[in-house]
Design an enzyme around this catalytic site. Structure first.
Site, short mmCIF file in Angstrom:
data_model
loop_
_atom_site.label_atom_id
_atom_site.label_comp_id
_atom_site.label_asym_id
_atom_site.label_seq_id
_atom_site.Cartn_x
_atom_site.Cartn_y
_atom_site.Cartn_z
N ARG A 144 2.69 -77.69 103.93
CA ARG A 144 4.08 -77.21 103.97
C ARG A 144 5.06 -78.36 104.10
NH1 ARG A 144 6.31 -79.38 108.80
NH2 ARG A 144 5.72 -78.24 110.67
N GLU A 243 12.79 -71.77 111.55
CA GLU A 243 13.22 -72.97 112.30
C GLU A 243 14.11 -73.86 111.44
OE1 GLU A 243 10.15 -75.03 114.46
OE2 GLU A 243 11.13 -76.96 114.17
N ARG A 247 11.08 -73.43 104.66
CA ARG A 247 9.72 -73.96 104.83
C ARG A 247 9.01 -73.57 103.54
NH1 ARG A 247 7.85 -75.07 110.50
NH2 ARG A 247 9.62 -76.33 111.11
N CYS A 289 13.93 -80.20 114.10
CA CYS A 289 13.09 -80.80 115.14
C CYS A 289 12.72 -82.23 114.72
CB CYS A 289 11.82 -79.97 115.32
SG CYS A 289 10.69 -80.64 116.55
N THR A 291 10.16 -83.87 115.17
CA THR A 291 8.75 -84.04 114.76
C THR A 291 8.57 -83.81 113.27
OG1 THR A 291 8.19 -81.72 115.13
CG2 THR A 291 7.90 -83.22 116.99
N ARG A 298 3.36 -81.09 106.62
CA ARG A 298 2.22 -80.82 107.50
C ARG A 298 1.11 -80.25 106.62
NH1 ARG A 298 -0.57 -77.68 111.52
NH2 ARG A 298 0.32 -75.64 111.01
N ARG A 327 -4.07 -77.71 116.52
CA ARG A 327 -3.37 -76.48 116.91
C ARG A 327 -4.36 -75.32 116.92
NH1 ARG A 327 2.54 -76.45 113.70
NH2 ARG A 327 3.19 -78.50 114.45
N GLU A 332 1.23 -73.04 116.02
CA GLU A 332 1.59 -73.86 117.16
C GLU A 332 1.59 -73.07 118.47
OE1 GLU A 332 5.48 -75.31 116.67
OE2 GLU A 332 4.93 -77.28 117.46
P1 ADP Z 1 4.20 -74.74 110.68
O1 ADP Z 1 2.94 -75.11 110.02
O2 ADP Z 1 5.19 -74.25 109.68
O3 ADP Z 1 4.70 -75.83 111.55
P2 ADP Z 1 2.72 -72.97 112.53
O4 ADP Z 1 1.89 -74.05 113.13
O5 ADP Z 1 3.32 -71.99 113.48
O6 ADP Z 1 3.98 -73.50 111.68
O7 ADP Z 1 1.83 -72.20 111.47
C1 ADP Z 1 2.36 -71.16 110.74
C2 ADP Z 1 1.29 -70.24 110.21
O8 ADP Z 1 0.53 -70.92 109.24
C3 ADP Z 1 0.31 -69.77 111.28
O9 ADP Z 1 0.01 -68.41 111.10
C4 ADP Z 1 -0.91 -70.59 110.99
O10 ADP Z 1 -2.11 -69.96 111.38
C5 ADP Z 1 -0.84 -70.71 109.50
N1 ADP Z 1 -1.61 -71.85 109.00
C6 ADP Z 1 -1.43 -73.16 109.26
N2 ADP Z 1 -2.36 -73.90 108.64
C7 ADP Z 1 -3.17 -73.04 107.99
C8 ADP Z 1 -4.33 -73.19 107.18
N3 ADP Z 1 -4.85 -74.38 106.90
N4 ADP Z 1 -4.89 -72.06 106.70
C9 ADP Z 1 -4.38 -70.83 106.96
N5 ADP Z 1 -3.30 -70.63 107.71
C10 ADP Z 1 -2.69 -71.72 108.21
N1 ARG Z 2 9.82 -77.64 121.04
C1 ARG Z 2 8.42 -77.38 120.99
C2 ARG Z 2 7.69 -78.29 121.97
O1 ARG Z 2 8.29 -79.25 122.38
C3 ARG Z 2 7.85 -77.56 119.58
C4 ARG Z 2 7.91 -78.94 119.04
C5 ARG Z 2 7.33 -79.18 117.67
N2 ARG Z 2 7.19 -78.01 116.87
C6 ARG Z 2 8.12 -77.46 116.11
N3 ARG Z 2 7.87 -76.30 115.57
N4 ARG Z 2 9.24 -78.06 115.84
O2 ARG Z 2 6.55 -78.06 122.29
#
Ligand code: ADP
Ligand code: ARG
Length: 375
Positions: A144, A243, A247, A289, A291, A298, A327, A332
């Site tokens: 993403r 966010e 995305r 953010c 990060t 990511r 994660r 997250e």
């Molecule tokens: P982001 O990746 O946008 O930072 P999250 O960590 O919250 O946000 O992940 C968003 C969604 O994407 C979650 O439901 C997560 O399980 C899913 N996801 C992330 N990576 C994978 C993957 N490799 N395969 C399937 N689902 C994924």
């Molecule tokens: N603010 C949250 C923390 O400090 C998330 C930080 C990174 N993740 C994000 N989705 N921007 O744990």
């Protein structure tokens, strides 16, 4: 297509915008919150980097949007279990509050404050193959990136109109995508709870009620303007106004990183024809953010590592060696009870898109080797 930057009109900003110093009410909240943070055992970068000296220097500052230090750190003050604890309430915050943001950005992404983001370079996706051709470890792959649309501030300063504008702009932009990118936009407004939950459970949709985002004032007017676009196969998806403004992601079952990345490159190129994104010399693509700055990439796998994850401290150390972040599979801040984890590149700034993918690809290759060799 891009509109002039709208004057923040939300209730919150109307109260705080305008000339003058941080109001006594905000100052009092800052002082009380800071005292609690100092007394806590918060693991956040906010706690480590917001020294008394920096706090005293920044507490009176305001951006031209009216954002204060409180707007940037409220999430970390309210959620002491934050890993980071800060968001840029508007794009100017990275500059105005740089004594706090810079050290966080430097440590998270392994860059120096004087570094400039390299030019975008997606490279050749075909150099990446399938991480796990026999399908023993990798359940699925996702890549993403995040985008901020020119002409709009970040969530805490957006008006309800801004949300509606972005949604309709994106609905139009996503109407006639070519080939297998073609799909439909599904607004959150009017979506049944069952459909929404199924999309979340299937890992396609963002969750609702993220407490970190809520206390950063990033969920106002919810669900206005929020939604998800996806193609028929749900291998190309886009989140609107969660966010970040956008995305953009591609995902599919199995470990074929090359295929997933190639589709994302094509998708971003299509979207870019219709919408202008905000970039900065130093930070690349701007995000809410710190990060996510830079490439905003990511690249993750959901991977079975029952042996390595028996000792989480060791597993974290190994992942850290390859700059990978762990994660849970619910995204997250989620848990992984069954030995399946989400592993992704941690750094996104100071390297190119291609290098982000390479870091993830090489790291996961080593993780698979280690899992195979573990007892
Ligand atoms: P982001 O990746 O946008 O930072 P999250 O960590 O919250 O946000 O992940 C968003 C969604 O994407 C979650 O439901 C997560 O399980 C899913 N996801 C992330 N990576 C994978 C993957 N490799 N395969 C399937 N689902 C994924
Ligand atoms: N603010 C949250 C923390 O400090 C998330 C930080 C990174 N993740 C994000 N989705 N921007 O744990």
């Amino acid at each position: 297509m891009a509109k002039a930057l709208p004057k923040p009109k939300c209730k919150k900003c109307e109260e705080k915008c305008g000339k003058g110093k941080t109001s006594p009410e905000v100052l009092a909240q800052l002082e009380a919150g800071y005292e609690k943070l100092v007394d806590s055992d918060s693991p956040s970068m906010l706690k480590r980097f917001l020294t008394k000296e920096i706090f005293d220097k920044l507490k009176y500052k305001k951006t031209s949007f009216g954002s204060t230090l409180l707007d940037c750190i409220q999430s970390g003050l309210e959620n002491l279990d934050s890993g980071i604890g800060v968001y840029a309430a508007d794009p100017e915050c990275y500059q105005v509050f740089s004594p706090l943001f810079d050290p966080i950005i430097e440590e998270y992404h392994h860059v120096k404050a004087t570094d400039k983001q390299p030019a975008s370079d997606w490279g050749n996706a075909a150099t990446f193959g399938n991480l796990d051709p026999k399908g023993e470890f990798v359940i699925s792959t996702r890549v993403r990136c995040c985008r901020t649309i020119k002409g709009y501030p970040f969530n805490p300063c957006m008006t309800e109109e801004n949300y509606k504008d972005i949604e309709s702009q994106m609905q139009a932009a996503l109407k006639d995508l070519p080939g297998d990118l073609a799909g439909t936009y599904n607004p959150l407004t009017g979506m049944s709870k069952e459909v929404q939950q199924k999309l979340i459970d299937d890992h396609y949709l963002f969750k609702e009620g993220d407490r970190f985002l809520q206390s950063a004032n990033a969920c106002r007017f919810w669900p206005t303007g929020r939604g998800i676009f996806f193609n028929q196969a749900k291998t190309f998806l886009m989140w609107i106004c969660e966010e970040d403004h956008l995305r953009i992601m591609c995902m599919q079952p199995g470990g074929n990183v090359g295929e997933t990345f190639k589709r994302l490159i094509a998708a971003v190129a299509e979207v870019q024809k219709k919408v202008t994104f905000v970039t900065s010399e130093r930070f690349g693509f701007l995000t809410f953010c710190p990060t996510n700055l830079g490439t905003t990439i990511r690249a993750s796998v959901h991977i079975k590592v029952p042996k390595l994850s028996r000792d989480m401290d060791k597993f974290k150390e190994l992942a850290g060696k390859f700059n990978l972040q762990i994660r849970g599979t619910g995204g997250e801040h989620s848990d992984s009870p069954d030995g399946v984890y989400d592993l992704s590149n941690k750094r996104r700034l100071g390297l190119t898109e291609y290098q982000c993918l390479k870091e993830m690809y090489e790291g996961i290759t080593e993780i698979i080797k280690a899992e195979k060799g573990a007892k």
